[in-house]
Design a protein around this motif. Structure first.
Motif, PDB file in Angstrom:
ATOM      1  N   VAL A 625     -87.754 -80.970 101.782  1.00 31.47           N
ATOM      2  CA  VAL A 625     -88.638 -81.968 102.383  1.00 31.47           C
ATOM      3  C   VAL A 625     -89.011 -81.508 103.786  1.00 31.47           C
ATOM      4  O   VAL A 625     -88.144 -81.133 104.581  1.00 31.47           O
ATOM      5  N   TYR A 626     -90.310 -81.558 104.085  1.00 31.46           N
ATOM      6  CA  TYR A 626     -90.842 -81.132 105.380  1.00 31.46           C
ATOM      7  C   TYR A 626     -91.635 -82.277 105.980  1.00 31.46           C
ATOM      8  O   TYR A 626     -92.433 -82.929 105.299  1.00 31.46           O
ATOM      9  N   LEU A 627     -91.415 -82.496 107.278  1.00 29.42           N
ATOM     10  CA  LEU A 627     -92.138 -83.560 107.979  1.00 29.42           C
ATOM     11  C   LEU A 627     -93.100 -82.952 108.991  1.00 29.42           C
ATOM     12  O   LEU A 627     -92.693 -82.205 109.877  1.00 29.42           O
ATOM     13  N   ALA A 628     -94.383 -83.296 108.837  1.00 32.90           N
ATOM     14  CA  ALA A 628     -95.413 -82.822 109.761  1.00 32.90           C
ATOM     15  C   ALA A 628     -96.224 -84.007 110.236  1.00 32.90           C
ATOM     16  O   ALA A 628     -97.446 -84.050 110.122  1.00 32.90           O
ATOM     17  N   ILE A 629     -95.506 -85.016 110.785  1.00 34.33           N
ATOM     18  CA  ILE A 629     -96.175 -86.278 111.129  1.00 34.33           C
ATOM     19  C   ILE A 629     -96.048 -86.633 112.610  1.00 34.33           C
ATOM     20  O   ILE A 629     -96.454 -87.704 113.037  1.00 34.33           O
ATOM     21  N   GLY A 630     -95.480 -85.751 113.402  1.00 31.27           N
ATOM     22  CA  GLY A 630     -95.347 -86.027 114.825  1.00 31.27           C
ATOM     23  C   GLY A 630     -94.060 -86.757 115.137  1.00 31.27           C
ATOM     24  O   GLY A 630     -93.476 -87.456 114.292  1.00 31.27           O
ATOM     25  N   ILE A 660     -91.906 -79.869 111.438  1.00 33.59           N
ATOM     26  CA  ILE A 660     -92.943 -78.854 111.684  1.00 33.59           C
ATOM     27  C   ILE A 660     -93.907 -79.391 112.724  1.00 33.59           C
ATOM     28  O   ILE A 660     -94.093 -80.597 112.866  1.00 33.59           O
ATOM     29  N   GLY A 661     -94.574 -78.486 113.417  1.00 37.23           N
ATOM     30  CA  GLY A 661     -95.645 -78.878 114.327  1.00 37.23           C
ATOM     31  C   GLY A 661     -95.142 -79.567 115.572  1.00 37.23           C
ATOM     32  O   GLY A 661     -94.160 -79.159 116.190  1.00 37.23           O
ATOM     33  N   GLU A 662     -95.801 -80.662 115.939  1.00 35.18           N
ATOM     34  CA  GLU A 662     -95.512 -81.349 117.201  1.00 35.18           C
ATOM     35  C   GLU A 662     -94.064 -81.812 117.290  1.00 35.18           C
ATOM     36  O   GLU A 662     -93.420 -81.687 118.329  1.00 35.18           O
ATOM     37  N   ALA A 663     -93.550 -82.371 116.210  1.00 33.27           N
ATOM     38  CA  ALA A 663     -92.177 -82.879 116.236  1.00 33.27           C
ATOM     39  C   ALA A 663     -91.181 -81.760 116.496  1.00 33.27           C
ATOM     40  O   ALA A 663     -90.162 -81.959 117.165  1.00 33.27           O
ATOM     41  N   ALA A 664     -91.466 -80.574 115.970  1.00 31.52           N
ATOM     42  CA  ALA A 664     -90.563 -79.445 116.173  1.00 31.52           C
ATOM     43  C   ALA A 664     -90.757 -78.806 117.544  1.00 31.52           C
ATOM     44  O   ALA A 664     -89.803 -78.408 118.215  1.00 31.52           O
ATOM     45  N   ALA A 665     -92.005 -78.716 117.986  1.00 30.26           N
ATOM     46  CA  ALA A 665     -92.303 -78.018 119.236  1.00 30.26           C
ATOM     47  C   ALA A 665     -92.149 -78.891 120.462  1.00 30.26           C
ATOM     48  O   ALA A 665     -92.115 -78.382 121.581  1.00 30.26           O
ATOM     49  N   GLN A 666     -92.108 -80.193 120.272  1.00 27.98           N
ATOM     50  CA  GLN A 666     -92.000 -81.151 121.380  1.00 27.98           C
ATOM     51  C   GLN A 666     -93.213 -81.055 122.306  1.00 27.98           C
ATOM     52  O   GLN A 666     -93.097 -81.237 123.507  1.00 27.98           O
ATOM     53  N   LYS A 667     -94.372 -80.755 121.734  1.00 28.38           N
ATOM     54  CA  LYS A 667     -95.614 -80.700 122.518  1.00 28.38           C
ATOM     55  C   LYS A 667     -96.787 -80.707 121.562  1.00 28.38           C
ATOM     56  O   LYS A 667     -96.647 -80.455 120.365  1.00 28.38           O
ATOM     57  N   LYS A 668     -97.946 -81.011 122.097  1.00 24.25           N
ATOM     58  CA  LYS A 668     -99.170 -80.898 121.324  1.00 24.25           C
ATOM     59  C   LYS A 668     -99.450 -79.421 121.082  1.00 24.25           C
ATOM     60  O   LYS A 668     -99.291 -78.587 121.978  1.00 24.25           O
ATOM     61  N   THR A 669     -99.864 -79.088 119.899  1.00 23.90           N
ATOM     62  CA  THR A 669    -100.086 -77.690 119.560  1.00 23.90           C
ATOM     63  C   THR A 669    -101.476 -77.473 118.990  1.00 23.90           C
ATOM     64  O   THR A 669    -102.077 -78.384 118.435  1.00 23.90           O
ATOM     65  N   SER A 670    -101.974 -76.248 119.131  1.00 21.24           N
ATOM     66  CA  SER A 670    -103.265 -75.885 118.566  1.00 21.24           C
ATOM     67  C   SER A 670    -103.120 -75.639 117.070  1.00 21.24           C
ATOM     68  O   SER A 670    -102.000 -75.569 116.539  1.00 21.24           O
ATOM     69  N   VAL A 671    -104.250 -75.456 116.396  1.00 21.13           N
ATOM     70  CA  VAL A 671    -104.219 -75.226 114.951  1.00 21.13           C
ATOM     71  C   VAL A 671    -103.385 -74.006 114.617  1.00 21.13           C
ATOM     72  O   VAL A 671    -102.515 -74.042 113.741  1.00 21.13           O
TER      73      VAL A 671
END
Length: 841
Positions: A625-630, A660-671
């Protein structure tokens, strides 16, 4: 201060060692025979058109290198001639010369506009004369031997400064006389003897050609008025050169003629408000009212002496050093900001003297030189453009575009004004800090260093060079497979990516970066490939929650690994935050839909309008399961109103969920950073795409060709991973050599110590955080030079090799060497032996 910004002589000697004529002869014609090149120049300009009248002779083309780093050594002049230069402004000589002339190093910076802290020749005046006579002979020979043009139709223009006492001194007087007629010099006699003893080097040149060589190196001269030249001495110096030496004479004038306020305004208008220069410099320099009266007198004096008097516009422009650009307190500006100053001075002169001869060098390049010529200005010389990627090959583009045989017209102030108006409105002439983003970073490898800066600047390391290769040839399916290898969202990134890769594109130093993002979109749109074949199911399932860029990329990569993937998005369409923050791209939804189609072709089940509120059910139903929802949405799903990032990471770990994405990076990210996050989360999903064979690539033919952005911009790609050689191209002295050694994947860069004066220009254009002139394998012509350096490298000592590798210094037989160093040494001995000094050289 880095090791690339040392002062001269601290560790590695910055003194150039000119070749003897015999060594120069053996190098030039030895390299032609074994490498089909000369000083690394493998593309020659052959003049087939008419010549024009110039002074009391003819010249094939009224353009070439300006007095400066490209006209100091004979190899520089040879390289320039091979690429189409036919007018050469020899570097200025003065009584202060050689080791007595202290020049801080590095002395050149050409990241955007250019600056230098050098001035006259760093050779002894006697050595400079030797270099110019040697080069003059070699060019006549090359014209015949390689059918490059008429050996009598190129011009050397000498330059002297800066005091009356100096130019009348025995040292400078001998220099001037020697170039007016070299036949009485020992330099000429020895060279002719060497030629007669080495006729076996030629296929076309014969004994009659040797006897017919012209010893009249220069019939014209320029007087430089910088570096403390007193206004009161300028006219006496010019009268001496015209009247006593019988030379056609040009006065090199300074931008200070414009006055402080006009110069300040012009530079401010093109974005150079940060440049600092003093009003006092304008007040102490020659004033235009005085210059005007002087020019009137000198025009009359020259006419009385049947000589031509003209002006050369302009010298470089002194500005204060306010950062660590170069060592010292003052540096001299050239390039595009000097163009607006020099052209303005030309207008001022032409308004008052409509019939005067104006020679020009101030920011000229392929984008303006032909318009300059149409204003009546001639000849025109270039410098800054030659210091950038492509190097001397930029001269070749200019020469090949020249309309041969067209005499310069009468001076036109109106055309000059129109040109000035055009360039001041052109963004390319404005100050740019792009060089600050140019480096891809990392340590410079000593061996096999070619790489793609664009690829290293991309968060997902796309193989840009490979898909550009295929796109240039219209092979869009092959290109699409390369794109998909690293990029699961080709349509979205082709439309709205931040394109970090374009910041690193080498062409930023040439014209404009390749439109990598646009080409990627063209590939996606023109290709028929919409899936990846040959994926075997692994029998496992995966759920991706969130249909933004991170979620879509994750679903794609999981499907490539064989998972049965379900992608759930609570909104009606995929795209996530992209659809909210990108407002100025009307085709965004079509890009999202196209990448969704690729997902579905891979077997991904896409479910929109799907709100998942219960993670426990998902965890039992899916293997992954992967979460990409912020972060905020994840906290809400956990029932936590406010949660620290560490708390969310811990919660995901306990639930065996991958963020994945914002939740993992702790910041807004580009595409593209979202895609990178997906790669990090999912792991490698290689699909085994074959790269093209660059051996047939015509990248070398693109070197030095400056172009505006094209509709199909892939053809402008320089394929830096296959043919970089930036340090080779930008070295004025040809001190960096590319060795094409059989068995090695890439050429090896060999640094030639004798030609290097530590100008440091190669450092700016190396995509790494390195200094090739200090870090690349260096060939030393003798033990003394080897011991006066800390560079890695070698010299030949009898049948053995003395080498330095790191802290190790040893002498051994060639066969006892290992790795790339052995390959280099063997190649030099077997295939590049013309650089090895012979007995008597």
């Amino acid at each position: 201060m880095t090791n690339a910004t040392r002062y001269w002589g601290e560790i590695m000697s910055d003194r150039m060692v000119p070749l003897s004529f015999r060594a120069l002869l053996n190098w030039v014609f030895g390299e032609v025979q074994s490498q089909n090149s000369i000083f690394g120049i493998g593309r020659y300009y052959r003049h087939a058109g008419k010549a024009i009248k110039f002074l009391d002779a003819e010249i094939e083309l009224p353009c070439g290198p300006a007095a400066g780093p490209h006209t100091q050594l004979a190899p520089n002049l040879v390289a320039a001639y091979l690429t189409g230069a036919r007018f050469f402004e020899l570097k200025t000589v003065q009584t202060l010369d050689g080791e007595d002339l202290e020049v801080a190093k590095p002395c050149i910076w050409a990241g955007d506009e250019a600056y230098n802290v050098e001035w006259s020749t760093e050779l002894r005046v006697e050595q400079a004369m030797q270099e110019y006579i040697h080069a003059y002979i070699i060019l006549q020979l090359l014209a015949r031997e390689l059918n490059l043009g008429d050996p009598a139709k190129f011009v050397f223009n000498m330059s002297v400064g800066y005091t009356l006492e100096g130019i009348q001194s025995e040292k400078i007087d001998n220099f001037i006389n020697g170039l007016i007629d070299a036949s009485s010099t020992a330099i000429w006699a020895n060279a002719i003897a060497d030629l007669k003893a080495n006729m076996h080097l030629f296929k076309i040149v014969n004994s009659a050609d040797i006897e017919s060589l012209s010893p009249h190196v220069c019939s014209s001269i320029a007087l430089s008025t910088m570096h403390g030249a007193k206004p009161s001495e300028i006219e006496p110096m010019l009268r001496h050169l015209i009247g006593n030496k019988g030379l056609h004479t040009y006065l090199k004038m300074n931008p200070t003629l414009l006055g402080y306020d006009r110069a300040r305004q012009l530079l401010d208008d093109v974005g150079y408000k940060h440049l600092v220069f003093e009003r006092s410099a304008f007040e102490h320099d020659l004033q235009f009212a005085d210059a005007k009266a002087m020019i009137e007198r000198l025009l009359a004096f020259a006419k009385e002496n049947d000589r031509q008097f003209g002006v050369k516009l302009t010298n470089t422009f002194p500005v204060a050093i306010t950062d660590d650009t170069l060592p010292g307190e003052m540096m001299y500006m050239s390039g595009k900001p000097l163009f607006v100053l020099s052209l303005s001075v030309a207008m001022l002169i032409a308004e008052n003297f409509p019939d005067i001869a104006i020679s020009y060098s101030g920011g000229a390049d392929v984008f303006n030189i032909h318009e300059l010529y149409e204003t009546g200005i001639s000849p025109i010389t270039i410098c800054t453009t030659l210091l950038k990627n492509g190097g001397y090959y930029r001269q070749q583009q200019i020469s090949e575009m020249w309309q041969c045989g067209v005499q310069p017209s009468k001076l036109s102030v109106a055309k000059m004004a129109a040109l000035l108006e055009r360039v001041t409105a052109d963004s390319h002439y404005r100050s740019s800090n792009h060089y600050k983003k140019q480096k891809a970073g990392g340590n410079l490898p000593q061996h096999q260093c070619f790489s793609q800066p664009c690829q290293r600047g991309c968060p997902i390391e796309q193989d840009v060079s490979a898909y550009m290769y295929y796109a240039e040839r219209g092979q869009y399916d092959e290109a699409m497979r390369i794109v998909l290898e690293r990029n699961p969202l080709p349509f979205i990134t082709g439309g709205v990516c931040y394109a970090f890769c374009q910041d690193k594109c080498v062409r930023n130093h040439c014209d404009d970066n390749v439109s990598i993002r646009d080409v990627k979109l063209q590939i996606a749109q023109r290709s028929t490939v919409r899936t990846i074949a040959g994926i075997a199911p692994n029998g496992k399932t995966a759920l991706v929650i969130g249909g933004g860029a991170s979620g879509m990329a994750t679903a794609h990569l999981l499907a490539r690994q064989g998972y049965a993937v379900s992608l759930h998005e609570r909104a009606e369409q995929l795209g996530g935050i992209l659809t909210k923050v990108i407002k100025n791209e009307p085709n965004l939804q079509s890009y999202i839909d196209a990448d969704r189609a690729i997902l579905e072709n891979l077997g991904v089940t896409v479910v929109t309008n799907s709100q998942i509120d219960d993670l426990s059910a998902c965890l039992t139903r899916y293997d992954r399961v992967y979460l990409a929802i912020g972060a905020t949405a994840f906290a809400k799903l956990l029932g936590i109103e406010k949660a620290a990032h560490a708390q969310l990471i811990e919660a995901a770990k306990e639930l065996n969920i991958t963020l994945i994405g914002e939740a993992a990076a702790q910041k807004k990210t580009s595409v593209v950073e979202c895609i990178a996050s997906a790669w990090q989360a999912v792991g490698e999903s290689a699909i085994g795409v074959a790269r093209p064979n660059f051996s047939s690539c015509d990248t070398h033919d693109k070197k030095g060709i400056l172009e505006v952005v094209q509709d199909d911009d892939a053809k402008r790609c320089l394929h830096c991973d296959g043919v970089c050689e930036n340090c080779v191209d930008v070295c004025p002295n040809r001190a960096n050599i590319a060795l094409h050694i059989e068995g090695l994947t890439q050429p090896e860069i060999l640094h030639f110590d004798d030609f290097c004066n530590e100008c440091g220009n190669c450092t700016m254009f190396c995509p790494y955080d390195g200094a090739p002139y200090l870090e690349k394998t260096t060939y030393f012509s003798g033990r003394e030079h080897f011991e006066n350096s800390s560079n890695p490298g070698f010299c030949l000592v009898g049948d053995e090799v003395l080498y330095r590798q790191g802290d190790v210094v040893e002498q051994c037989r060639v066969e006892d060497l290992e790795g790339a160093l052995r390959s280099i040494v063997e190649y030099v001995i077997d295939d590049y032996s013309f650089i090895i000094p012979k007995e008597g050289e």
